[in-house]
Structures are given as C-alpha cells and as structure tokens.
Motif scaffolding. Structure first.
Motif: not given
Length: 138
Positions: A39-48, A81-95
């Motif tokens: 489900v991972l598409l991308d992710g990183t930190g941003l400079k100040p 940035l993630i790609q999942v099948k449902s809002r509930e799945e996204a909520l579970e990952w973010t928890r």
C-alpha cells in the motif's frame, strides 16, 4: 483510493532538528510494513519552511514569498502516501502511524484523501493529465 498522511510541523522540525535514531527506526519499520502490504506509494520528510517559498496570486500578478513561515502547527513536516481499498483500511493504517515526534509527546497527523481523475468526469484536460500519469498510482 489514495490517502496522504500528513505530519504537522513542530518548532523543532521548523528549526531543522533531525529525528533521533529511535524515531527513525520506528518510522522505517512502519513504512516497511506498508511496503510489505503493498500500500505504500511514497513518503518523506520535508525540510523546514525556511528552505521553501510560497507563490501568492493576486489578480493576474504573482509574487514569491520566501520562508520561513510562522504558525508552524499549520505547516507540513512530512507525508506518507498510501493506496488502499477503503477509507476504513486507511484509518487502520493511520492508527498505527508512529508518533511523529516521539512516544509520549503531543503531536498530530492529518489524513486527506486524494482526488482521482475519475472524480472530475470526462474532459480533454483530464485526458491530458491521464496521459502523463497524473492522478493515478502509477
């Protein structure tokens, strides 16, 4: 469905304080789990924000405003940035998202669903964006 997990900036992130090894390890483990789940598409930190700028539109004029910007709690320090099948799945990952400033500290992440090109309906502009791969996971 694509979702962006947004990590809010803090005084430390705006000061350029780098995360410690423990937090980096927790974030790495979490993102490995996302990758293994596919489900991972991308992710990183941003400079100040001091290294960034804004473009302000006023009528037909544009002006560039260099950072840093005040109100760090409204700024973004990183994203996943993630790609999942449902809002509930996204909520579970973010928890399960590690506390971005360290366990026991006050912090906040925000989750926003991305528009997909199909949300806009058919148009030439949408077709052009689709041709260059915008608005899709890949």
């Amino acid at each position: 469905m694509r979702f962006m997990i947004i990590v809010k900036a803090t005084r430390d992130s705006e000061a350029g304080v780098m995360p410690g090894e423990k937090l980096l390890a927790e974030m790495g483990a979490y993102h490995e789990e996302l990758a293994r789940a596919g489900v991972l598409l991308d992710g990183t930190g941003l400079k100040p924000s001091s290294a960034g700028w804004r473009v302000r539109y006023h009528g037909k004029e544009r002006s560039v405003i260099d950072g840093p910007f005040t109100e760090s709690k409204e700024l973004i320090a990183g994203y996943t940035l993630i790609q999942v099948k449902s809002r509930e799945e996204a909520l579970e990952w973010t928890r399960r998202f590690p506390n971005p400033v360290g366990e026991g500290m006050d912090a906040e992440i925000e989750v926003r669903q991305l528009f997909e090109l199909d949300d806009f309906g058919p148009s030439e502009a949408v077709d052009r964006m689709r041709e260059i791969g915008m608005g899709t996971a890949g």
